[in-house]
Scaffold this motif. Structure first.
Motif, PDB file in Angstrom:
ATOM      1  N   PRO A   1     -11.005  -6.106   7.947  1.00 51.73           N
ATOM      2  CA  PRO A   1      -9.798  -6.886   7.659  1.00 51.73           C
ATOM      3  C   PRO A   1      -9.186  -6.427   6.333  1.00 51.73           C
ATOM      4  O   PRO A   1      -9.896  -6.233   5.345  1.00 51.73           O
ATOM      5  CB  PRO A   1     -10.320  -8.319   7.567  1.00 51.73           C
ATOM      6  CG  PRO A   1     -11.757  -8.184   7.197  1.00 51.73           C
ATOM      7  CD  PRO A   1     -12.242  -6.884   7.745  1.00 51.73           C
ATOM      8  N   ILE A   2      -7.880  -6.254   6.322  1.00 54.88           N
ATOM      9  CA  ILE A   2      -7.169  -5.901   5.094  1.00 54.88           C
ATOM     10  C   ILE A   2      -5.990  -6.848   4.911  1.00 54.88           C
ATOM     11  O   ILE A   2      -5.503  -7.449   5.861  1.00 54.88           O
ATOM     12  CB  ILE A   2      -6.669  -4.442   5.095  1.00 54.88           C
ATOM     13  CG1 ILE A   2      -5.593  -4.238   6.178  1.00 54.88           C
ATOM     14  CG2 ILE A   2      -7.812  -3.459   5.263  1.00 54.88           C
ATOM     15  CD1 ILE A   2      -4.879  -2.898   6.091  1.00 54.88           C
ATOM     16  N   VAL A   3      -5.538  -6.969   3.658  1.00 54.41           N
ATOM     17  CA  VAL A   3      -4.369  -7.778   3.358  1.00 54.41           C
ATOM     18  C   VAL A   3      -3.125  -6.921   3.607  1.00 54.41           C
ATOM     19  O   VAL A   3      -3.045  -5.780   3.139  1.00 54.41           O
ATOM     20  CB  VAL A   3      -4.397  -8.287   1.905  1.00 54.41           C
ATOM     21  CG1 VAL A   3      -3.177  -9.155   1.625  1.00 54.41           C
ATOM     22  CG2 VAL A   3      -5.675  -9.078   1.652  1.00 54.41           C
ATOM     23  N   THR A   4      -2.170  -7.457   4.370  1.00 59.10           N
ATOM     24  CA  THR A   4      -0.964  -6.712   4.734  1.00 59.10           C
ATOM     25  C   THR A   4       0.276  -7.563   4.471  1.00 59.10           C
ATOM     26  O   THR A   4       0.186  -8.763   4.211  1.00 59.10           O
ATOM     27  CB  THR A   4      -0.973  -6.336   6.230  1.00 59.10           C
ATOM     28  OG1 THR A   4      -0.821  -7.540   7.010  1.00 59.10           O
ATOM     29  CG2 THR A   4      -2.247  -5.623   6.632  1.00 59.10           C
ATOM     30  N   VAL A   5       1.421  -6.928   4.567  1.00 58.67           N
ATOM     31  CA  VAL A   5       2.703  -7.634   4.607  1.00 58.67           C
ATOM     32  C   VAL A   5       3.256  -7.506   6.018  1.00 58.67           C
ATOM     33  O   VAL A   5       3.433  -6.385   6.512  1.00 58.67           O
ATOM     34  CB  VAL A   5       3.685  -7.080   3.572  1.00 58.67           C
ATOM     35  CG1 VAL A   5       5.082  -7.673   3.783  1.00 58.67           C
ATOM     36  CG2 VAL A   5       3.210  -7.381   2.158  1.00 58.67           C
ATOM     37  N   ASN A   6       3.477  -8.638   6.656  1.00 60.13           N
ATOM     38  CA  ASN A   6       3.988  -8.694   8.032  1.00 60.13           C
ATOM     39  C   ASN A   6       3.099  -7.912   8.999  1.00 60.13           C
ATOM     40  O   ASN A   6       3.575  -7.351   9.996  1.00 60.13           O
ATOM     41  CB  ASN A   6       5.430  -8.181   8.106  1.00 60.13           C
ATOM     42  CG  ASN A   6       6.389  -8.979   7.246  1.00 60.13           C
ATOM     43  OD1 ASN A   6       6.045 -10.066   6.776  1.00 60.13           O
ATOM     44  ND2 ASN A   6       7.585  -8.463   7.029  1.00 60.13           N
ATOM     45  N   GLY A   7       1.804  -7.852   8.683  1.00 62.32           N
ATOM     46  CA  GLY A   7       0.854  -7.177   9.557  1.00 62.32           C
ATOM     47  C   GLY A   7       0.929  -5.671   9.527  1.00 62.32           C
ATOM     48  O   GLY A   7       0.314  -4.999  10.363  1.00 62.32           O
ATOM     49  N   ARG A   8       1.668  -5.108   8.571  1.00 58.90           N
ATOM     50  CA  ARG A   8       1.882  -3.665   8.543  1.00 58.90           C
ATOM     51  C   ARG A   8       1.189  -3.018   7.349  1.00 58.90           C
ATOM     52  O   ARG A   8       1.097  -3.597   6.274  1.00 58.90           O
ATOM     53  CB  ARG A   8       3.383  -3.364   8.497  1.00 58.90           C
ATOM     54  CG  ARG A   8       4.111  -3.813   9.755  1.00 58.90           C
ATOM     55  CD  ARG A   8       5.616  -3.835   9.570  1.00 58.90           C
ATOM     56  NE  ARG A   8       6.156  -2.513   9.251  1.00 58.90           N
ATOM     57  CZ  ARG A   8       7.445  -2.264   9.070  1.00 58.90           C
ATOM     58  NH1 ARG A   8       8.328  -3.240   9.163  1.00 58.90           N
ATOM     59  NH2 ARG A   8       7.859  -1.046   8.784  1.00 58.90           N
ATOM     60  N   PHE A   9       0.688  -1.793   7.560  1.00 60.18           N
ATOM     61  CA  PHE A   9       0.048  -1.008   6.501  1.00 60.18           C
ATOM     62  C   PHE A   9       0.475   0.442   6.646  1.00 60.18           C
ATOM     63  O   PHE A   9       0.131   1.086   7.635  1.00 60.18           O
ATOM     64  CB  PHE A   9      -1.478  -1.116   6.610  1.00 60.18           C
ATOM     65  CG  PHE A   9      -2.219  -0.106   5.753  1.00 60.18           C
ATOM     66  CD1 PHE A   9      -2.065  -0.103   4.373  1.00 60.18           C
ATOM     67  CD2 PHE A   9      -3.060   0.841   6.327  1.00 60.18           C
ATOM     68  CE1 PHE A   9      -2.732   0.830   3.584  1.00 60.18           C
ATOM     69  CE2 PHE A   9      -3.733   1.769   5.545  1.00 60.18           C
ATOM     70  CZ  PHE A   9      -3.570   1.763   4.182  1.00 60.18           C
ATOM     71  N   PRO A  10       1.271   0.995   5.692  1.00 61.06           N
ATOM     72  CA  PRO A  10       1.901   0.292   4.569  1.00 61.06           C
ATOM     73  C   PRO A  10       2.894  -0.756   5.060  1.00 61.06           C
ATOM     74  O   PRO A  10       3.230  -0.818   6.230  1.00 61.06           O
ATOM     75  CB  PRO A  10       2.617   1.421   3.812  1.00 61.06           C
ATOM     76  CG  PRO A  10       1.989   2.690   4.286  1.00 61.06           C
ATOM     77  CD  PRO A  10       1.581   2.429   5.693  1.00 61.06           C
ATOM     78  N   GLY A  11       3.397  -1.546   4.102  1.00 68.04           N
ATOM     79  CA  GLY A  11       4.317  -2.619   4.440  1.00 68.04           C
ATOM     80  C   GLY A  11       5.722  -2.119   4.718  1.00 68.04           C
ATOM     81  O   GLY A  11       6.014  -0.922   4.647  1.00 68.04           O
ATOM     82  N   PRO A  12       6.640  -3.028   5.023  1.00 60.60           N
ATOM     83  CA  PRO A  12       8.005  -2.646   5.393  1.00 60.60           C
ATOM     84  C   PRO A  12       8.776  -2.022   4.237  1.00 60.60           C
ATOM     85  O   PRO A  12       8.537  -2.327   3.074  1.00 60.60           O
ATOM     86  CB  PRO A  12       8.640  -3.978   5.822  1.00 60.60           C
ATOM     87  CG  PRO A  12       7.820  -5.025   5.135  1.00 60.60           C
ATOM     88  CD  PRO A  12       6.429  -4.478   5.057  1.00 60.60           C
TER      89      PRO A  12
END
Length: 562
Positions: free
Chosen positions: A50-61
């Motif tokens: 598990p990783i912390v993401t923005v909007n479920g995206r890696f990298p973020g938007p």
């Protein structure tokens, strides 16, 4: 006749008014984004975690805006960690409340809470980026910011047919926060990353990575703009493309004099825009990145790759690798940085401060603190002018704005308390390093020269320093001890490169200049997350000016509580 002329005049006036309205629409717009901080399972290198993401995206938007736009990003935290987001390189004039570093401009966004970063993009264009600014969450919480020029304004270089963000990062198989925590408890550097990544993917030279490879298709005869960002936590990186030259046209959101290279160097926090022409034999070519480290410290030395693929070429064709510099190639690093110069045209001038009101000299050093529970009975620390920074429990900007006493002192020294041979024989003493939340107060609109001097306390090492709220001019750099009698005569005060993050070479120095025209509390720190955690950071309190538009803006109502 008179009435006819009057009617015609009125008609012409109306027509020009309509044409003017059509031809010159309001350029500024409001761009709204929703950032949901979420935990998501992601697999790389045969490991899922598990990783912390923005909007479920890696990298973020990627955030797309135009110069002059207003940006509103609502950040909602669904993760188990308190979170903050920093808009790296945006000056946030008078508006430190939107800058984002935890406990500097505000407290972090707590689990289950939201905060709206509301800011204007004024007088800036190019490639910047955003990232988490608390703990080591930047390992997975980051993304690009693309600021297009104002409507009708062209780039000062050939127009590309396509633009692509290229984000360089790191990947750990284990939980990054646990790795950092374990290192702190042991008093040692945490384990290095297991791979570097390009747009979140390590490439096919790593196990289980055939599908974890970024590829971009290109067409012969076309020109491509790569917006390269180093989002890695702890490594300066080389980058190159097999068989293709790159033309550097911008760094840190500021246009540069173009020059052609086969490889570039980019430190954590920095951005570099390059033009690439699809002018080679159609095939498949590797883009590659690898760490630069010119001192004997452990580093992830494996090469991460992505693919540049000409249209119509099958995936079965084996890509060729670029020849990147050796991992310890100091000469390449120094030579590359010397080539970077501001464009300095009437449209994009280099307004270098020629007169200096305040001279600062900061030494960068390592040391050890007693730690009975640590492996060697000591814990590593880092300092500026022998002060290892202690993070407060309330935002420094809040404390400054609301006159809350006891949070920080403004007695950070302008020079080290004890001069010594900074880059001579290795020193193991810490020269009396102290811990404290000490800031430097700067008069509004004064001009500042800051010389950052690496030292041989424990070891020399290169350090990329980032200053929030400002760009600065890199007027000089060198190896060895800075000589105030001789070195300023060698400064470039005509077209020095302008940036927001600069590398201090291992065993050397870098001199920067800026005008303190942005009131507030602005963080300055090494952008190696490891060194920041050890205390290699400070902040400037820039006083307000007398004008109505020279004071700090009032804080937003939804400022995160402490």
């Amino acid at each position: 006749m008179a009435s006819t002329r009057g009617f015609l005049s009125w008609l012409i006036f109306l027509l020009f008014g309509i044409l003017g309205f059509i031809s010159f629409p309001a350029e500024a717009a409001i761009k709204k984004y929703q950032f949901d901080i979420q935990v998501k399972n992601v697999s790389r290198l045969c490991h899922a975690k598990p990783i912390v993401t923005v909007n479920g995206r890696f990298p973020g938007p990627t955030i797309y805006v135009r110069e002059g736009d207003r940006v509103m990003v609502n950040v909602t935290n669904y993760a188990q960690y308190n979170v903050s987001i920093h808009w790296h390189g945006l000056k946030q004039y008078r508006n430190g409340w939107a800058d984002g570093p935890a406990y500097i401009t505000q407290c972090p966004i707590q689990t289950g809470s939201s905060y709206t970063h509301d800011f204007n993009v004024t007088g800036q264009r190019g490639t910047l980026w955003w990232h988490a600014h608390i703990l080591w969450l930047r390992a997975t919480v980051y993304g690009a910011i693309v600021i297009m020029p104002k409507q009708g304004t062209r780039y000062p270089f050939p127009q590309p047919n396509m633009e692509v963000p290229i984000l360089l990062g790191e990947w750990w198989n284990a939980d990054v926060e646990e790795i950092e925590k374990q290192g702190t408890e042991m008093g040692l550097p945490p384990n290095m990353s297991d791979a570097h990544t390009i747009n979140g993917k390590p490439g096919p030279l790593f196990p289980c990575s055939e599908k974890h490879t970024f590829a971009m298709e290109i067409e012969s005869g076309k020109t491509y703009l790569l917006r390269i960002i180093n989002a890695a936590l702890n490594d300066e990186l080389f980058f190159g493309i097999a068989g293709h030259n790159m033309t550097v046209v911008e760094v840190d959101g500021v246009y540069t004099k173009p020059f052609s290279i086969q490889s570039l160097l980019i430190a954590p926090g920095q951005t570099t825009n390059v033009l690439v022409q699809a002018n080679q034999v159609p095939g498949r070519y590797f883009m590659a990145t690898r760490a630069f480290m010119d001192v004997p410290l452990p580093v992830d030395n494996k090469t991460a790759t992505a693919i540049l693929q000409y249209k119509g070429i099958p995936n079965t064709v084996l890509p060729s690798l670029p020849q990147l510099p050796a991992s310890n190639d100091t000469e390449f690093a120094l030579g590359y940085n010397r080539k970077l110069k501001s464009l300095n045209t009437p449209q994009f001038p280099a307004n270098v401060p020629l007169k200096v009101d305040r001279n600062l000299f900061y030494t960068v050093g390592f040391g050890k603190d007693p730690c009975p529970t640590c492996v060697n009975g000591t814990r590593l620390l880092a300092s500026l002018n022998n002060i290892s920074f202690v993070m407060p429990q309330i935002g420094l900007l809040q404390a400054h704005y609301f006159n809350i006493s006891g949070v920080f002192k403004t007695n950070f020294p302008d020079k080290p308390p004890t001069p010594f041979n900074y880059t001579g024989a290795p020193l193991t003493a810490s020269l009396g390093t102290v811990h404290g939340t000490r800031l430097s107060k700067i008069a509004f609109n004064s001009t500042v020269e800051l010389v950052l001097q690496d030292t041989n306390l424990l070891t020399v090492e290169s350090h990329p320093f980032h200053l929030h709220g400002y760009n600065f001019f890199v007027v000089g750099t060198g190896i060895g001890n800075f000589d105030p009698a001789k070195d300023p005569a060698k400064y470039n005060l005509v077209d020095p490169v302008e940036r927001n993050t600069v590398g201090v070479p291992a065993g050397g120095w870098t001199a920067i200049r800026f005008r303190a025209d942005n009131p507030g509390v602005w963080f300055m720190h090494c952008h190696l997350e490891l060194h920041t955690g050890w205390g290699l950071k400070t902040a400037f309190v820039v006083e307000e000016g007398p004008g109505s538009d020279q004071s700090i803006l009032p804080p937003p109502k939804d400022l995160p509580p402490c």
